[in-house]
Design a protein around this motif. Structure first.
Motif, PDB file in Angstrom:
ATOM      1  N   TRP A 136      91.131  57.836 -53.128  1.00  0.00           N
ATOM      2  CA  TRP A 136      91.862  58.904 -52.440  1.00  0.00           C
ATOM      3  C   TRP A 136      93.291  58.959 -52.957  1.00  0.00           C
ATOM      4  CZ3 TRP A 136      90.893  59.280 -46.454  1.00  0.00           C
ATOM      5  CH2 TRP A 136      89.549  59.575 -46.220  1.00  0.00           C
ATOM      6  N   ASP A 137      93.768  60.165 -53.264  1.00  0.00           N
ATOM      7  CA  ASP A 137      95.161  60.309 -53.656  1.00  0.00           C
ATOM      8  C   ASP A 137      96.028  60.502 -52.406  1.00  0.00           C
ATOM      9  OD1 ASP A 137      94.887  62.999 -52.860  1.00  0.00           O
ATOM     10  OD2 ASP A 137      94.800  63.746 -54.913  1.00  0.00           O
ATOM     11  N   LYS A 138      97.324  60.550 -52.605  1.00  0.00           N
ATOM     12  CA  LYS A 138      98.268  60.644 -51.484  1.00  0.00           C
ATOM     13  C   LYS A 138      98.050  61.912 -50.665  1.00  0.00           C
ATOM     14  CE  LYS A 138     103.075  60.174 -50.193  1.00  0.00           C
ATOM     15  NZ  LYS A 138     104.433  59.874 -50.574  1.00  0.00           N
ATOM     16  N   VAL A 139      97.769  63.028 -51.322  1.00  0.00           N
ATOM     17  CA  VAL A 139      97.548  64.294 -50.620  1.00  0.00           C
ATOM     18  C   VAL A 139      96.350  64.179 -49.677  1.00  0.00           C
ATOM     19  CG1 VAL A 139      96.941  66.740 -50.942  1.00  0.00           C
ATOM     20  CG2 VAL A 139      98.622  65.664 -52.443  1.00  0.00           C
ATOM     21  N   LYS A 140      95.269  63.592 -50.155  1.00  0.00           N
ATOM     22  CA  LYS A 140      94.061  63.402 -49.330  1.00  0.00           C
ATOM     23  C   LYS A 140      94.373  62.503 -48.128  1.00  0.00           C
ATOM     24  CE  LYS A 140      89.498  62.853 -48.553  1.00  0.00           C
ATOM     25  NZ  LYS A 140      88.657  63.847 -47.951  1.00  0.00           N
ATOM     26  N   LYS A 141      95.104  61.439 -48.355  1.00  0.00           N
ATOM     27  CA  LYS A 141      95.464  60.518 -47.273  1.00  0.00           C
ATOM     28  C   LYS A 141      96.337  61.216 -46.231  1.00  0.00           C
ATOM     29  CE  LYS A 141      95.435  56.624 -50.443  1.00  0.00           C
ATOM     30  NZ  LYS A 141      96.292  55.661 -51.150  1.00  0.00           N
ATOM     31  N   GLU A 142      97.307  61.993 -46.682  1.00  0.00           N
ATOM     32  CA  GLU A 142      98.182  62.719 -45.755  1.00  0.00           C
ATOM     33  C   GLU A 142      97.390  63.745 -44.945  1.00  0.00           C
ATOM     34  OE1 GLU A 142     101.192  64.214 -48.418  1.00  0.00           O
ATOM     35  OE2 GLU A 142     102.400  62.380 -48.231  1.00  0.00           O
ATOM     36  N   LYS A 143      96.481  64.433 -45.599  1.00  0.00           N
ATOM     37  CA  LYS A 143      95.642  65.415 -44.919  1.00  0.00           C
ATOM     38  C   LYS A 143      94.766  64.734 -43.864  1.00  0.00           C
ATOM     39  CE  LYS A 143      92.378  69.112 -45.790  1.00  0.00           C
ATOM     40  NZ  LYS A 143      91.545  69.822 -46.733  1.00  0.00           N
ATOM     41  N   TYR A 144      94.237  63.571 -44.202  1.00  0.00           N
ATOM     42  CA  TYR A 144      93.376  62.836 -43.273  1.00  0.00           C
ATOM     43  C   TYR A 144      94.162  62.380 -42.040  1.00  0.00           C
ATOM     44  CZ  TYR A 144      89.204  60.276 -42.008  1.00  0.00           C
ATOM     45  OH  TYR A 144      88.078  59.853 -41.357  1.00  0.00           O
ATOM     46  N   ARG A 145      95.384  61.932 -42.271  1.00  0.00           N
ATOM     47  CA  ARG A 145      96.248  61.527 -41.155  1.00  0.00           C
ATOM     48  C   ARG A 145      96.586  62.724 -40.280  1.00  0.00           C
ATOM     49  NH1 ARG A 145     101.634  60.935 -39.711  1.00  0.00           N
ATOM     50  NH2 ARG A 145     102.053  59.092 -38.447  1.00  0.00           N
ATOM     51  N   LYS A 146      96.868  63.864 -40.888  1.00  0.00           N
ATOM     52  CA  LYS A 146      97.168  65.086 -40.134  1.00  0.00           C
ATOM     53  C   LYS A 146      95.961  65.517 -39.293  1.00  0.00           C
ATOM     54  CE  LYS A 146      99.474  68.667 -38.828  1.00  0.00           C
ATOM     55  NZ  LYS A 146     100.277  68.492 -37.637  1.00  0.00           N
TER      56      LYS A 146
END
Length: 178
Positions: A136-146
């Protein structure tokens, strides 16, 4: 909670998920199912104000429609209308065009049912807010947290213990965004 209810559901889920692995690992998918179930059991230990038999069945079966060849009718015949409807609400409608619309639709359907259904969604996301898969890249991780924040806000009134657990896991997840 009766052991027979648990055993019947875990046998069914074990057969349905037999070839499924945890994303980014070699662990059998039953690890995820057992973790979601443990969150429900811990919530019940904290406060016995819900139907634990119903909630455990939902926890064990929550991904069978979405991730396996299980159909609604099979769940209804095996576990009853109430459980089948709960699992269906916890399943994304893949006919909707985007992942975001699928999640929001599922949350809407979850909120139309008993609180145990929402509790399982909270427990599911708590369990999924572990260290993310290595790819997972940072964008995917941020989206998942959101997404987790949206779930937390939408299901805020389902269970105090699980709501607090999810809030804590969302905060802890920040370490994976660095």
């Amino acid at each position: 909670m009766t052991q027979e209810i648990y055993q019947r559901a875990i046998k069914f889920a074990g057969e349905k998920h037999k070839d499924q692995k945890m994303p980014g690992s070699n662990s059998n998918y039953l690890l995820h199912i057992s973790n979601v179930s443990m969150e429900i059991l811990m919530a019940y230990a904290a406060e016995k104000n819900f139907d634990v038999d119903f909630a455990i069945q939902l926890a064990i079966l929550h991904d069978t429609i979405e991730d396996t060849n299980t159909e609604f009718g099979e769940l209804k015949e095996t576990f009853g209308e109430r459980v089948a409807q709960g699992v269906l609400a916890l399943s994304k409608n893949e006919n909707l065009p985007s992942k975001e619309e699928q999640m929001l639709d599922s949350l809407l359907r979850i909120n139309q049912l008993e609180k145990e259904v929402g509790m399982v969604k909270l427990a599911d996301r708590i369990t999924n807010l572990q260290e993310p898969p290595y790819y997972w890249d940072k964008v995917k991780k941020e989206k998942y947290r959101k997404e987790a924040e949206i779930i937390s806000e939408t299901l805020i009134n389902k269970n105090d213990y699980l709501n607090k657990r999810l809030e804590n896991k969302i905060e802890e997840y920040i370490q994976y965004l660095k």
